[in-house]
Design an enzyme around this catalytic site. Structure first.
Site, PDB file in Angstrom:
ATOM      1  N   GLU A  42      55.635  15.675  45.421  1.00 14.93           N
ATOM      2  CA  GLU A  42      55.244  15.720  46.871  1.00 14.93           C
ATOM      3  C   GLU A  42      53.791  15.176  46.673  1.00 14.93           C
ATOM      4  OE1 GLU A  42      56.714  18.934  49.707  1.00 14.93           O
ATOM      5  OE2 GLU A  42      54.937  19.902  48.445  1.00 14.93           O
ATOM      6  N   GLU A  56      48.878  22.688  48.471  1.00 15.97           N
ATOM      7  CA  GLU A  56      47.592  23.506  48.854  1.00 15.97           C
ATOM      8  C   GLU A  56      47.360  24.819  48.100  1.00 15.97           C
ATOM      9  OE1 GLU A  56      50.142  23.985  52.298  1.00 15.97           O
ATOM     10  OE2 GLU A  56      50.210  22.004  52.955  1.00 15.97           O
ATOM     11  N   LYS A 100      55.142  27.736  55.374  1.00 15.36           N
ATOM     12  CA  LYS A 100      53.628  28.001  55.036  1.00 15.36           C
ATOM     13  C   LYS A 100      53.258  29.416  56.057  1.00 15.36           C
ATOM     14  CE  LYS A 100      53.096  22.962  54.650  1.00 15.36           C
ATOM     15  NZ  LYS A 100      52.404  21.826  54.404  1.00 15.36           N
ATOM     16  N   GLY A 148      51.946  16.610  55.232  1.00 14.61           N
ATOM     17  CA  GLY A 148      51.145  17.004  56.631  1.00 14.61           C
ATOM     18  C   GLY A 148      50.238  16.042  57.100  1.00 14.61           C
ATOM     19  N   SER A 169      55.804  14.701  54.957  1.00 18.34           N
ATOM     20  CA  SER A 169      56.000  13.974  56.088  1.00 18.34           C
ATOM     21  C   SER A 169      57.267  13.634  56.323  1.00 18.34           C
ATOM     22  CB  SER A 169      55.067  12.901  56.259  1.00 18.34           C
ATOM     23  OG  SER A 169      53.633  13.428  56.364  1.00 18.34           O
ATOM     24  N   HIS A 207      52.453  24.216  44.791  1.00 17.32           N
ATOM     25  CA  HIS A 207      52.368  23.484  45.965  1.00 17.32           C
ATOM     26  C   HIS A 207      50.855  23.150  45.961  1.00 17.32           C
ATOM     27  CE1 HIS A 207      52.080  22.474  50.040  1.00 17.32           C
ATOM     28  NE2 HIS A 207      53.384  22.328  50.065  1.00 17.32           N
ATOM     29  N   ASN A 222      59.610  25.034  54.098  1.00 22.13           N
ATOM     30  CA  ASN A 222      58.224  25.539  53.760  1.00 22.13           C
ATOM     31  C   ASN A 222      57.561  25.904  54.978  1.00 22.13           C
ATOM     32  OD1 ASN A 222      55.916  26.399  52.771  1.00 22.13           O
ATOM     33  ND2 ASN A 222      55.312  24.728  51.900  1.00 22.13           N
TER      34      ASN A 222
HETATM   35  C1  PEP Z   1      55.070  20.758  52.043  1.00 20.90           C
HETATM   36  O1  PEP Z   1      54.344  21.346  52.576  1.00 20.90           O
HETATM   37  O2  PEP Z   1      55.604  20.665  51.277  1.00 20.90           O
HETATM   38  C2  PEP Z   1      55.151  19.564  53.200  1.00 20.90           C
HETATM   39  C3  PEP Z   1      55.965  18.462  52.568  1.00 20.90           C
HETATM   40  O3  PEP Z   1      54.707  19.547  54.259  1.00 20.90           O
HETATM   41  P1  PEP Z   1      54.883  18.229  55.437  1.00 20.90           P
HETATM   42  O4  PEP Z   1      56.397  18.093  55.341  1.00 20.90           O
HETATM   43  O5  PEP Z   1      54.316  18.873  56.672  1.00 20.90           O
HETATM   44  O6  PEP Z   1      54.327  17.121  55.171  1.00 20.90           O
END
Ligand code: PEP
Length: 249
Positions: free
Chosen positions: A168, A98, A12, A174, A212, A96, A10
């Site tokens: 998630e 976000e 982003k 993040g 992460s 997601h 992803n």
């Molecule tokens: C994500 O945006 O779905 C995600 C898991 O981000 P990160 O790996 O940066 O935590």
């Protein structure tokens, strides 16, 4: 499609066209012999075309980070399934955290998007996960259950084998804080149970972990029984890190 392993990037709101080219040209030089793992790149809408061209003739596939659930019309700034399919994009991330937290995407909107994607024979990657407060107040299971049951309300009796779930935890995205093995294991089992007790076959659904994931923790996380792969944000922007994650799946 039965349960299989996925490595999803992803990107982003990060890569422009030269970043995309440089990443995928490097990616193309890698030894991508792990045929058991399906790799999907989800760039911004503006980079879908470039990504599609660069992935042509490769085993990696194209995904979008969002879609709107109407077919066409006065929806300024939105993108339809038909537009994505035109570019050879069949995978779409929906729900997601976000999108939920910043852009107000509700469980009901995720449901409409899931309905639209499945009716278009596209492949949704449905993100669910609890916030830090929800976990600390013992609400993780309740939240996962609500998010899933609202999203899948109209899927009962339908074939959802092309749908992928990404667990998630919001507090792990993040932040550099990865959920523990026990937390991930429990959450993934809980998700399978929710499906199994609500008329779906939870054992056939691929469930990814996201939050992460790095080249350093991927090996340990990929060994968790119910983890079928990763949705990767930050570490997917670095070709060496993402390749190391892919190799540990
Ligand atoms: C994500 O945006 O779905 C995600 C898991 O981000 P990160 O790996 O940066 O935590």
């Amino acid at each position: 499609m039965h349960r299989r392993r996925f490595c999803v990037a992803n990107w982003k709101m990060n890569f422009n066209s030269s970043d995309t080219k440089s990443f995928l040209e490097n990616w193309g030089k890698k030894d991508l012999n792990n045929k058991e793992v399906k790799t999907i790149f989800c760039p911004s809408f503006t980079e879908l075309n470039t990504t599609a061209e660069l992935l042509h003739n490769s085993d990696s596939e194209l995904g979008a980070q969002n879609v709107y659930y109407e077919s066409n019309g006065a929806y300024t700034g939105e993108i339809s399934c038909r537009m994505l399919k035109d570019l050879g994009c069949n995978w779409v991330i929906i729900g997601h955290s976000e999108r939920r937290a910043i852009f107000g995407e509700t469980d009901e909107m995720v449901c409409h998007k899931l309905d639209k994607l499945t009716s278009e024979n596209m492949y949704p990657i449905v993100c669910i996960g609890e916030t830090k407060d929800e976990r600390e107040n013992g609400k993780t299971e309740e939240v996962l259950s609500r998010q899933l049951l609202v999203a899948f309300e109209n899927q009962k009796g339908k074939n959802i084998e092309h749908t992928v779930i990404a667990y998630e935890p919001v507090w792990a995205i993040g932040t550099g804080i990865t959920a523990t093995i026990d937390m991930i294991s429990e959450a993934h089992q809980c998700i399978r149970n929710i499906f199994n007790t609500n008329g779906f076959n939870g054992n056939e659904i691929s469930i990814l972990y996201g939050g992460s994931v790095t080249n350093e923790n991927a090996a340990e996380l990929s060994n968790i029984t119910d983890v079928d792969g990763f949705l990767v944000g930050g570490a997917s922007l670095d070709v060496e890190k993402f390749y190391a994650i892919y190799n540990q799946l």
